[in-house]
Design a protein around this motif. Structure first.
Motif, PDB file in Angstrom:
ATOM      1  N   SER A   1      -0.024  -0.078  -3.778  1.00 54.66           N
ATOM      2  CA  SER A   1      -1.151   0.449  -4.551  1.00 54.66           C
ATOM      3  C   SER A   1      -0.683   1.409  -5.641  1.00 54.66           C
ATOM      4  N   ALA A   2       0.433   2.101  -5.396  1.00 56.83           N
ATOM      5  CA  ALA A   2       0.959   3.060  -6.366  1.00 56.83           C
ATOM      6  C   ALA A   2       1.826   2.394  -7.427  1.00 56.83           C
ATOM      7  N   GLY A   3       1.989   1.076  -7.320  1.00 61.09           N
ATOM      8  CA  GLY A   3       2.792   0.364  -8.307  1.00 61.09           C
ATOM      9  C   GLY A   3       4.286   0.491  -8.100  1.00 61.09           C
ATOM     10  N   LEU A   4       4.715   0.842  -6.881  1.00 67.32           N
ATOM     11  CA  LEU A   4       6.149   0.970  -6.602  1.00 67.32           C
ATOM     12  C   LEU A   4       6.713  -0.410  -6.288  1.00 67.32           C
ATOM     13  N   THR A   5       6.672  -1.286  -7.267  1.00 66.71           N
ATOM     14  CA  THR A   5       7.147  -2.654  -7.092  1.00 66.71           C
ATOM     15  C   THR A   5       8.615  -2.744  -7.469  1.00 66.71           C
ATOM     16  N   GLY A   6       9.237  -3.836  -7.056  1.00 67.78           N
ATOM     17  CA  GLY A   6      10.661  -4.020  -7.358  1.00 67.78           C
ATOM     18  C   GLY A   6      11.566  -3.276  -6.407  1.00 67.78           C
ATOM     19  N   ARG A   7      10.997  -2.587  -5.426  1.00 67.77           N
ATOM     20  CA  ARG A   7      11.780  -1.866  -4.418  1.00 67.77           C
ATOM     21  C   ARG A   7      11.269  -2.280  -3.045  1.00 67.77           C
ATOM     22  N   ARG A   8      12.195  -2.383  -2.120  1.00 68.08           N
ATOM     23  CA  ARG A   8      11.813  -2.787  -0.766  1.00 68.08           C
ATOM     24  C   ARG A   8      11.478  -1.538   0.042  1.00 68.08           C
ATOM     25  N   ILE A   9      10.184  -1.280   0.206  1.00 72.69           N
ATOM     26  CA  ILE A   9       9.719  -0.118   0.955  1.00 72.69           C
ATOM     27  C   ILE A   9       9.433  -0.545   2.388  1.00 72.69           C
TER      28      ILE A   9
ATOM     29  N   LEU B   1       2.621   2.455   4.965  1.00 73.41           N
ATOM     30  CA  LEU B   1       3.529   2.899   3.904  1.00 73.41           C
ATOM     31  C   LEU B   1       3.699   1.808   2.852  1.00 73.41           C
ATOM     32  N   ALA B   2       3.871   0.558   3.283  1.00 77.50           N
ATOM     33  CA  ALA B   2       4.061  -0.542   2.330  1.00 77.50           C
ATOM     34  C   ALA B   2       2.817  -0.753   1.474  1.00 77.50           C
ATOM     35  N   ARG B   3       1.638  -0.658   2.078  1.00 75.81           N
ATOM     36  CA  ARG B   3       0.396  -0.849   1.320  1.00 75.81           C
ATOM     37  C   ARG B   3       0.213   0.261   0.295  1.00 75.81           C
TER      38      ARG B   3
ATOM     39  N   PRO C   1       9.552  12.693  -2.512  1.00 71.44           N
ATOM     40  CA  PRO C   1       8.232  13.326  -2.666  1.00 71.44           C
ATOM     41  C   PRO C   1       7.491  12.872  -3.923  1.00 71.44           C
ATOM     42  N   ALA C   2       8.216  12.588  -4.998  1.00 74.67           N
ATOM     43  CA  ALA C   2       7.551  12.095  -6.216  1.00 74.67           C
ATOM     44  C   ALA C   2       6.850  10.766  -5.952  1.00 74.67           C
ATOM     45  N   ASP C   3       7.450   9.920  -5.117  1.00 76.53           N
ATOM     46  CA  ASP C   3       6.816   8.648  -4.758  1.00 76.53           C
ATOM     47  C   ASP C   3       5.568   8.889  -3.914  1.00 76.53           C
ATOM     48  N   LEU C   4       5.632   9.879  -3.026  1.00 76.70           N
ATOM     49  CA  LEU C   4       4.458  10.210  -2.214  1.00 76.70           C
ATOM     50  C   LEU C   4       3.295  10.661  -3.103  1.00 76.70           C
ATOM     51  N   ARG C   5       3.603  11.399  -4.144  1.00 73.86           N
ATOM     52  CA  ARG C   5       2.538  11.845  -5.048  1.00 73.86           C
ATOM     53  C   ARG C   5       1.879  10.660  -5.735  1.00 73.86           C
ATOM     54  N   LYS C   6       2.676   9.687  -6.149  1.00 66.75           N
ATOM     55  CA  LYS C   6       2.105   8.486  -6.759  1.00 66.75           C
ATOM     56  C   LYS C   6       1.209   7.746  -5.771  1.00 66.75           C
ATOM     57  N   MET C   7       1.637   7.694  -4.509  1.00 70.03           N
ATOM     58  CA  MET C   7       0.823   7.033  -3.491  1.00 70.03           C
ATOM     59  C   MET C   7      -0.492   7.777  -3.275  1.00 70.03           C
ATOM     60  N   ALA C   8      -0.389   9.112  -3.211  1.00 69.98           N
ATOM     61  CA  ALA C   8      -1.583   9.915  -2.947  1.00 69.98           C
ATOM     62  C   ALA C   8      -2.573   9.852  -4.097  1.00 69.98           C
ATOM     63  N   GLU C   9      -2.057   9.702  -5.318  1.00 67.82           N
ATOM     64  CA  GLU C   9      -2.918   9.700  -6.498  1.00 67.82           C
ATOM     65  C   GLU C   9      -3.310   8.296  -6.949  1.00 67.82           C
ATOM     66  N   ALA C  10      -2.877   7.278  -6.205  1.00 71.13           N
ATOM     67  CA  ALA C  10      -3.206   5.901  -6.588  1.00 71.13           C
ATOM     68  C   ALA C  10      -4.706   5.665  -6.465  1.00 71.13           C
ATOM     69  N   PRO C  11      -5.281   4.788  -7.281  1.00 71.65           N
ATOM     70  CA  PRO C  11      -6.720   4.492  -7.188  1.00 71.65           C
ATOM     71  C   PRO C  11      -7.079   3.985  -5.805  1.00 71.65           C
ATOM     72  N   ARG C  12      -8.249   4.391  -5.345  1.00 76.49           N
ATOM     73  CA  ARG C  12      -8.701   3.957  -4.019  1.00 76.49           C
ATOM     74  C   ARG C  12      -9.190   2.522  -4.041  1.00 76.49           C
ATOM     75  N   GLU C  13      -9.459   1.997  -5.213  1.00 73.89           N
ATOM     76  CA  GLU C  13      -9.888   0.611  -5.338  1.00 73.89           C
ATOM     77  C   GLU C  13      -8.696  -0.248  -5.725  1.00 73.89           C
ATOM     78  N   ARG C  14      -8.449  -1.266  -4.916  1.00 71.88           N
ATOM     79  CA  ARG C  14      -7.328  -2.156  -5.188  1.00 71.88           C
ATOM     80  C   ARG C  14      -7.879  -3.475  -5.713  1.00 71.88           C
ATOM     81  N   GLN C  15      -7.436  -3.833  -6.900  1.00 72.41           N
ATOM     82  CA  GLN C  15      -7.931  -5.047  -7.529  1.00 72.41           C
ATOM     83  C   GLN C  15      -7.328  -6.283  -6.865  1.00 72.41           C
ATOM     84  N   PRO C  16      -8.071  -7.384  -6.859  1.00 69.54           N
ATOM     85  CA  PRO C  16      -7.560  -8.605  -6.216  1.00 69.54           C
ATOM     86  C   PRO C  16      -6.434  -9.229  -7.009  1.00 69.54           C
ATOM     87  N   GLN C  17      -5.628 -10.025  -6.335  1.00 74.16           N
ATOM     88  CA  GLN C  17      -4.570 -10.757  -7.018  1.00 74.16           C
ATOM     89  C   GLN C  17      -5.178 -11.834  -7.911  1.00 74.16           C
TER      90      GLN C  17
END
Length: 377
Positions: A313-321, A307-309, A167-183
């Motif tokens: 966006s929430a910065g949950l990198t380094g983990r295979r979601i 879910l992966a996107r 659930p803590a990860d879900l909160r990060k996803m829900a609160e992530a910025p709606r604007e995603r910056q380009p690579q």
């Protein structure tokens, strides 16, 4: 007539009589064999049953097994080059199956979980073709595979296990910025903005996926009618996929608005109505980049991409979601919170002897009464 002639006649007579006795007394002598109608009907039913079972097998499984059989053929081509002698594809023995494992490991460099699936697929396809697959051959192949599964360098060949989300990860996803910056390396950099309708859909989908430990296929098949709002929260009828039985599971209110599956679901329903979509159809619909609501259900792959996107966006990198992250997460989080194992198992629709489920249970209880706890460190 001489004595010798009499003896010869007697001998000839005995031989004739003996021959007649043998011929007359032989079982079925002079009779035409009549086919057993019972055996014929049973054989026909067996053939029809096998064909029917192959037809109702999920397409993804059929395609996978077909590819496994192609790899078995590739192995035989390689084996012919090594030995100079072609073997029939029906030659499934301890020797050929163990060699198949070695070939996949050392020549193809396949990860152990892929090798295990190849064994299953080849076994199924061989039997479908009428070939005999001895039990000792499959057992020997799995014994040869066992040490490979314990080798970390080999397991890294694959994509690895899906990471659990909580659930803590879900909160990060829900609160992530709606604007995603380009690579930084993007040739045509532009800011991608998540429409509000997509944001509400994603929150409902991700929270409900974790709550019911839903597979991607199950979430895709959900309809509005499968999700009933009740005083305690939601009653969700998870439909059957891949021959698994359907299940009815409870979903209660959460502590946080952004991740509460009940409130997220109701907000998504209201948003669908406001967007001009009637209720009663697919539970989750696609939303394009301009915020337009689609009319066809979100595909299983689309469910996984959501879910992966959101994780990215929430910065949950380094983990295979992946699609299994929610299933793993419900069990590991539930065990840590003291939930009953049998209820967790029923919530996600695992069988009682599922090794995957018990792996999740062990992961969740790893630090429960840990051997190093309270021993005087």
């Amino acid at each position: 007539m001489t004595t010798a002639e009499e003896d010869g006649m007697a001998l000839e007579l005995v031989e004739v009589v003996d021959a007649e006795l043998v011929d007359d007394g032989a079982p079925g002598a002079g009779e035409v064999a009549v086919p057993d109608p019972v055996a014929a009907v049973l054989a026909a039913l067996e053939t029809d049953a096998q064909a029917h079972l192959r037809r109702i097998r999920p397409k993804k499984t059929r395609d996978g097994y077909a590819r496994d059989w192609e790899v078995w053929q590739e192995f035989h081509t390689w084996l012919k080059r090594q030995t100079g002698t072609p073997l029939p594809l029906s030659s499934i023995t301890v020797g050929t199956f163990v060699s198949f494992v070695t070939y996949l490991d050392q020549v193809v460099e396949a990860p152990p979980n892929t090798i295990e699936r190849r064994i299953t697929g080849v076994t199924s396809e061989a039997r479908a073709r009428g070939y005999t697959v001895p039990k000792e051959a499959t057992e020997a192949a799995r014994r040869a595979l066992k040490p490979l599964k314990l080798d970390e360098s080999r397991t890294r060949r694959g994509r690895g296990k899906a990471a659990a989300i909580a659930p803590a990860d879900l909160r990060k996803m829900a609160e992530a910025p709606r604007e995603r910056q380009p690579q930084p390396t993007a040739q045509r950099p532009r800011v991608y903005r998540v429409p509000e309708l997509a944001r509400l859909r994603d929150q409902a989908l991700n929270s409900l996926k974790l709550a019911v430990a839903g597979r991607n296929e199950e979430m895709s098949l959900l309809n509005d009618a499968h999700i009933q709002v009740v005083a305690e929260g939601l009653k969700v009828h998870v439909p059957s996929v891949k021959g698994r039985p359907p299940r009815d599971v409870p979903v209660t209110y959460g502590e946080n608005r952004a991740t509460c599956p009940v409130r997220c679901w109701r907000a998504w329903q209201e948003a669908k109505i406001a967007a001009g979509s009637g209720l009663g159809g697919p539970a989750f619909l696609p939303v394009d980049q301009w915020g337009h609501l689609g009319s066809t259900r979100l595909s299983p792959d689309g469910i996984g991409r959501v879910l992966a996107r959101c994780a990215q966006s929430a910065g949950l990198t380094g983990r295979r979601i992946t699609g299994h992250s929610a299933r793993r997460g419900l069990v590991t989080t539930g065990i840590k919170k003291g939930k009953r194992v049998d209820k967790l198992r029923r919530q996600g629709g695992w069988s009682a002897n599922s090794p995957v489920f018990w792996e999740y249970v062990d992961e969740g209880s790893m630090f429960e009464d840990a051997p190093t706890e309270g021993i005087g460190f």
